[in-house]
Design a protein around this motif. Sequence first.
Motif, mmCIF file in Angstrom:
data_model
loop_
_atom_site.group_PDB
_atom_site.id
_atom_site.type_symbol
_atom_site.label_atom_id
_atom_site.label_comp_id
_atom_site.label_asym_id
_atom_site.label_seq_id
_atom_site.Cartn_x
_atom_site.Cartn_y
_atom_site.Cartn_z
ATOM 1 N N ARG A 115 0.847 -1.189 0.000
ATOM 2 C CA ARG A 115 0.000 0.000 0.000
ATOM 3 C C ARG A 115 0.883 1.239 0.000
ATOM 4 O O ARG A 115 1.841 1.310 0.765
ATOM 5 C CB ARG A 115 -0.882 0.036 1.254
ATOM 6 C CG ARG A 115 -1.948 -0.996 1.307
ATOM 7 C CD ARG A 115 -2.758 -0.895 2.613
ATOM 8 N NE ARG A 115 -3.646 -2.019 2.758
ATOM 9 C CZ ARG A 115 -3.325 -3.185 3.318
ATOM 10 N NH1 ARG A 115 -2.124 -3.360 3.796
ATOM 11 N NH2 ARG A 115 -4.203 -4.158 3.393
ATOM 12 N N SER A 116 0.528 2.185 -0.857
ATOM 13 C CA SER A 116 1.232 3.471 -0.878
ATOM 14 C C SER A 116 0.225 4.553 -1.253
ATOM 15 O O SER A 116 -0.950 4.262 -1.500
ATOM 16 C CB SER A 116 2.385 3.447 -1.882
ATOM 17 O OG SER A 116 1.918 3.578 -3.205
ATOM 18 N N LEU A 118 0.002 5.883 -3.945
ATOM 19 C CA LEU A 118 -0.390 5.662 -5.339
ATOM 20 C C LEU A 118 -1.417 4.553 -5.503
ATOM 21 O O LEU A 118 -1.935 4.350 -6.593
ATOM 22 C CB LEU A 118 0.844 5.353 -6.181
ATOM 23 C CG LEU A 118 1.908 6.450 -6.216
ATOM 24 C CD1 LEU A 118 3.122 5.990 -7.015
ATOM 25 C CD2 LEU A 118 1.338 7.732 -6.790
ATOM 26 N N GLY A 119 -1.678 3.796 -4.416
ATOM 27 C CA GLY A 119 -2.654 2.723 -4.511
ATOM 28 C C GLY A 119 -2.222 1.484 -3.759
ATOM 29 O O GLY A 119 -1.297 1.514 -2.950
ATOM 30 N N GLN A 120 -2.912 0.394 -4.056
ATOM 31 C CA GLN A 120 -2.666 -0.879 -3.381
ATOM 32 C C GLN A 120 -2.497 -1.972 -4.422
ATOM 33 O O GLN A 120 -3.096 -1.930 -5.496
ATOM 34 C CB GLN A 120 -3.840 -1.222 -2.469
ATOM 35 C CG GLN A 120 -3.674 -2.538 -1.753
ATOM 36 C CD GLN A 120 -4.788 -2.797 -0.757
ATOM 37 O OE1 GLN A 120 -5.253 -1.889 -0.086
ATOM 38 N NE2 GLN A 120 -5.203 -4.049 -0.660
ATOM 39 N N PHE A 121 -1.662 -2.946 -4.103
ATOM 40 C CA PHE A 121 -1.510 -4.119 -4.959
ATOM 41 C C PHE A 121 -1.392 -5.342 -4.065
ATOM 42 O O PHE A 121 -1.081 -5.237 -2.877
ATOM 43 C CB PHE A 121 -0.274 -3.995 -5.867
ATOM 44 C CG PHE A 121 1.024 -3.955 -5.109
ATOM 45 C CD1 PHE A 121 1.667 -5.118 -4.740
ATOM 46 C CD2 PHE A 121 1.590 -2.740 -4.758
ATOM 47 C CE1 PHE A 121 2.856 -5.082 -4.026
ATOM 48 C CE2 PHE A 121 2.773 -2.688 -4.046
ATOM 49 C CZ PHE A 121 3.416 -3.867 -3.675
#
Length: 179
Positions: A115-116, A118-121
């Motif tokens: 998570r950052s 810029l989003g999640q993966f």
Amino acid sequence: MPHPPLPYHLPAVRLSADAFVAVNFRLWRARPATRRMYWLLGAALLLLAVSVGLDFGQNGRLTSTFTPVFLGVGVAYGLLRLALVRWQLRRGYQRQPALQHPIDFTLTDTEIIGRSVLGQFSGQWQLIRRAVWVGADWLLLYPTEAACYYLDLRCLQAPATRADVARLLERHQLQQQRL
């Protein structure tokens, strides 16, 4: 001794430009093609140096100007190549904004989650192709050959340890390499 329960957390992993260059330069130096090229360059420079030494020893002076010039060019090439690779790595870091933001990593029994701002993966462990331990601090997890997750193990929250992460990778039968 019992192992700490999953998940393992690595909060605010930040990859600086210097760390990116250091880690990737170490990876570059470990490549067989790089090692072979520098071995061949070293052998050629050694032969040229022996030739210059023999020429000077037998004649009291250098009879050929080409050999020392080739020796100088070879040394300059070796040094400039190292500087060029470092410059290219730094430039590559600057072109990847996702690397420049802190990422919170969570390692569960089934997946890796990031998570950052810029989003999640997330990615299942079976999608990770290999793991590379770079020095004592960095673990690189490769979902593809061209991309990886950079985990700074100094951010690993206690009570989890590097050994616990290694056991997690072994449990998922990930190919591991140490540099």
